[in-house]
Write an enzyme that holds these catalytic residues in place. Structure first.
Site, PDB file in Angstrom:
ATOM      1  N   ARG A  66      -4.558  19.000  -0.129  1.00 40.05           N
ATOM      2  CA  ARG A  66      -3.230  19.312   0.382  1.00 40.05           C
ATOM      3  C   ARG A  66      -2.324  18.103   0.316  1.00 40.05           C
ATOM      4  NH1 ARG A  66      -2.041  19.743   6.592  1.00 40.05           N
ATOM      5  NH2 ARG A  66      -1.743  17.519   6.139  1.00 40.05           N
ATOM      6  N   PHE A 115      -8.721   3.939  -7.513  1.00 41.25           N
ATOM      7  CA  PHE A 115      -7.307   4.313  -7.357  1.00 41.25           C
ATOM      8  C   PHE A 115      -6.491   3.612  -8.441  1.00 41.25           C
ATOM      9  CE2 PHE A 115      -7.531   0.414  -4.820  1.00 41.25           C
ATOM     10  CZ  PHE A 115      -6.366  -0.248  -5.173  1.00 41.25           C
ATOM     11  N   PRO A 116      -5.356   4.161  -8.831  1.00 44.11           N
ATOM     12  CA  PRO A 116      -4.533   3.538  -9.875  1.00 44.11           C
ATOM     13  C   PRO A 116      -3.912   2.236  -9.364  1.00 44.11           C
ATOM     14  CG  PRO A 116      -3.935   5.852  -9.549  1.00 44.11           C
ATOM     15  CD  PRO A 116      -4.781   5.445  -8.387  1.00 44.11           C
ATOM     16  N   GLN A 144     -15.184  13.639   3.725  1.00 39.34           N
ATOM     17  CA  GLN A 144     -14.529  12.478   4.307  1.00 39.34           C
ATOM     18  C   GLN A 144     -15.567  11.364   4.459  1.00 39.34           C
ATOM     19  OE1 GLN A 144     -12.284  10.394   4.797  1.00 39.34           O
ATOM     20  NE2 GLN A 144     -10.892  11.529   6.127  1.00 39.34           N
ATOM     21  N   GLU A 187     -15.329   6.154  -6.766  1.00 41.45           N
ATOM     22  CA  GLU A 187     -13.918   6.539  -6.651  1.00 41.45           C
ATOM     23  C   GLU A 187     -13.039   5.309  -6.847  1.00 41.45           C
ATOM     24  OE1 GLU A 187     -12.715   9.495  -3.729  1.00 41.45           O
ATOM     25  OE2 GLU A 187     -11.237   8.046  -2.960  1.00 41.45           O
TER      26      GLU A 187
END
Length: 577
Positions: free
Chosen positions: A111, A23-24, A183, A21
């Site tokens: 969400r 992230f930008p 998680q 994973e």
């Protein structure tokens, strides 16, 4: 190929697999360097990669760009995170259309954090829960997208009723989910029990546990607080004992991640989802030690053919790669190297995730004057409250060295967001100020980052300019004005080192820097936090009007005293005038 098909094939093969994973990054250079990192890690053959999505679509463009590159350039099956809370339906539509155009067929439907302002009406955009987003994607695109959802083995932080929270999870899956990513898991036994419960409930889709190799003590503390996951007592004790030795923290984190992977495999869980934080070294260690990487996968840097001498150009290229990895060996807050893919991941602004409007009012009051804001900051630096809108944890221990000066400065109306004392050759094993490997020495320039009210800024700026050569400053406001006296023929490339360390067998390491790129990245977030705080008060409330006006008028200023051997001189710049 849809991810559900790849997961079915991997599970049928019965062999271990992993995913990654990212992230930008906050900066263009960080994104460019992340591409190099992704390319190297792609050689380790992850089953898929995932890219996170900023709250309210704040990283939408960069998320889509990174997803497109992972899928189209590097040939990696890519999962795009997509949150739905506080996003217009049109934004969701645009994101899905862009993902389809880029060839991304996998969506992790989330969400996202609920907005905390008074105007927001839950469900106003049709999305109240992740299950609503799953249904929407299915209704609009049928089976084109492979849709995943998040699972919470220990329950969601916002729901105290574990049984009800589990039923919410079941509803998400039954709405049309094809896979689940959990998680973060620090205690594998808890995940195994939860996974068995899911199977007993009839959930048959693949469930992949999330695993994080701890990279730094501060980032671990922050993530543990935000997620509320159970951390084994031994891991907590080991990390606490090693908190002053960054390399030891990384070693402990990697070792625990390997042990977690092996425990999950022993329980029949074949795949794991590794959260990289855009870092590479610890991920490689986990892949190698847990035997997840291919036996002959490509490594970092260029190599010659077997038995042949390595070309000088290849050696130079490998040296550059190694140097770039050093950028984030010891991440140290918001002022890391803006070229790093991990820039900004360790210590972001904001404690807004802690509070709704009522909670914020109880802790931070209802400010209507500059004196109210000053009093709030003074309470924080004195340890009377544990958080500010810009900081989600108390001051660190090293601030005790300058605690009296911080209180005085804030009383005068300079609202400090970050600071550090000057250090001249402190042992790297020092329990308060040390970092990095043992046997070294660390150095720091005195530094203060603060908001300065608009009517005070001109005189403050004049004092900064009068100390040219000794003082380096960066200043900006909400309107986009920027100024600095950083010495360089090109202000855009000038870099000011704040912290550096000298260690046996290493080049000098500089984990904290300030330059124009990093300053502007955090300026945007700093002033966005003013807006979030103001939004906690109803439209027309005097507190809201005051906070908005203050944000419009004040300046964010970074002040660095380059004479680190004179630790107290910086405070003379902060006067009542």
């Amino acid at each position: 190929m849809k991810l559900s098909e790849k997961l079915e094939q991997a599970l049928a093969a019965g062999k271990p697999f992993f995913s990654l994973e990212f992230f930008p990054p906050k900066t263009e250079q960080g994104l460019a360097n992340l591409y190099e990192r992704v390319e190297r890690l792609a050689r380790q053959q992850p089953l898929f990669v995932a890219v996170t999505w900023g709250a309210g679509g704040s990283t939408a463009q960069r998320t889509l760009e990174l997803c497109g590159a992972c899928q189209g350039v590097f040939g990696l099956e890519t999962v795009m995170h997509l949150t739905c809370t506080n996003m217009d339906q049109s934004t969701v539509d645009d994101a899905l259309a862009a993902a389809k155009e880029a060839g991304v067929r996998n969506i992790l439907a989330l969400r996202g954090d609920r907005p905390r302002n008074h105007e927001y009406q839950v469900g106003a955009n049709g999305f109240e829960h992740a299950a609503d987003l799953v249904r929407y994607v299915r209704a609009k695109y049928g089976d084109y997208f492979c849709v995943g959802v998040a699972g919470y083995p220990e329950g969601h932080t916002e729901c105290d009723d574990r049984e009800r929270e589990f039923e919410y999870f079941v509803e998400k899956v039954e709405a049309g989910a094809d896979f689940v990513i959990s998680q973060l898991v620090f205690d594998p036994e808890l995940f195994v029990v939860w996974e068995q419960r899911c199977r007993a409930r009839g959930i048959a889709v693949p469930i992949v546990p999330g695993v994080l190799p701890v990279q730094s003590y501060q980032s671990f503390r922050r993530l543990a607080f935000l997620t509320k996951v159970h951390v084994p007592a031994q891991l907590l004790a080991d990390l606490d004992a090693a908190r002053a030795n960054d390399q030891a923290v990384k070693d402990i984190g990697a070792a625990h991640a390997v042990a977690t992977v092996r425990a999950l495999q022993a329980a029949g869980i074949r795949g794991v989802h590794l959260t990289t934080l855009n870092l590479e070294a610890s991920i490689r260690r986990v892949l190698e030690q847990a035997e997840l990487a291919p036996a002959t996968g490509g490594g970092g840097g260029s190599e010659g053919s077997r038995g042949a001498p390595v070309a000088a150009t290849a050696t130079a290229a490998a040296a550059v790669v190694a140097q770039r990895r050093e950028w984030d060996d010891f991440p140290n807050g918001r002022w890391g190297d803006a070229r790093s893919p991990a820039f900004g991941s360790v210590d972001a602004y904001g404690a807004m995730v802690r509070f709704d409007a009522q909670g914020a009012g109880r802790v931070w009051g209802r400010p209507q004057t500059l004196a109210d804001v000053s009093a709030l900051f003074v309470r924080y630096v004195r340890g009377e409250i544990a958080a500010l809108p810009w900081s989600d944890e108390p001051l660190r221990a090293e601030s005790g060295r300058i605690g009296a000066e911080l209180a005085r400065v804030n009383e005068l109306g300079y609202w400090t967001l970050a600071s550090q004392p000057a250090l001249d050759g402190v042992s790297s094993s020092d329990g308060v100020h040390g970092w990095g490997p043992r046997g070294g020495y660390v150095y720091q320039k005195a530094f203060v980052e603060c908001f300065v009210p608009g009517d005070r800024f001109p005189r403050f700026l004049s004092r900064l300019q009068s100390q040219a050569g000794r003082i380096t400053y960066y200043a900006g406001n909400r309107q986009g004005d920027f100024m600095t006296n950083a010495h360089s023929s090109d202000a855009a490339t000038a870099v000011t080192a704040l912290t550096w360390g000298v260690f046996p067998g290493r080049a000098v390491v500089q984990p904290t820097l300030i330059d124009k790129v990093s300053f502007l990245a955090w300026r945007a977030e700093a002033f966005r936090t003013w807006r979030e705080w103001a939004d906690m008060f109803a439209a027309g409330a005097p507190e809201r009007a005051f906070l908005e006006q203050t944000a419009d008028e004040c300046w964010l200023v970074n002040v660095v005293d380059n004479e680190y051997k004179s630790p107290d001189a910086i405070w003379d710049l902060f006067t009542a005038e």
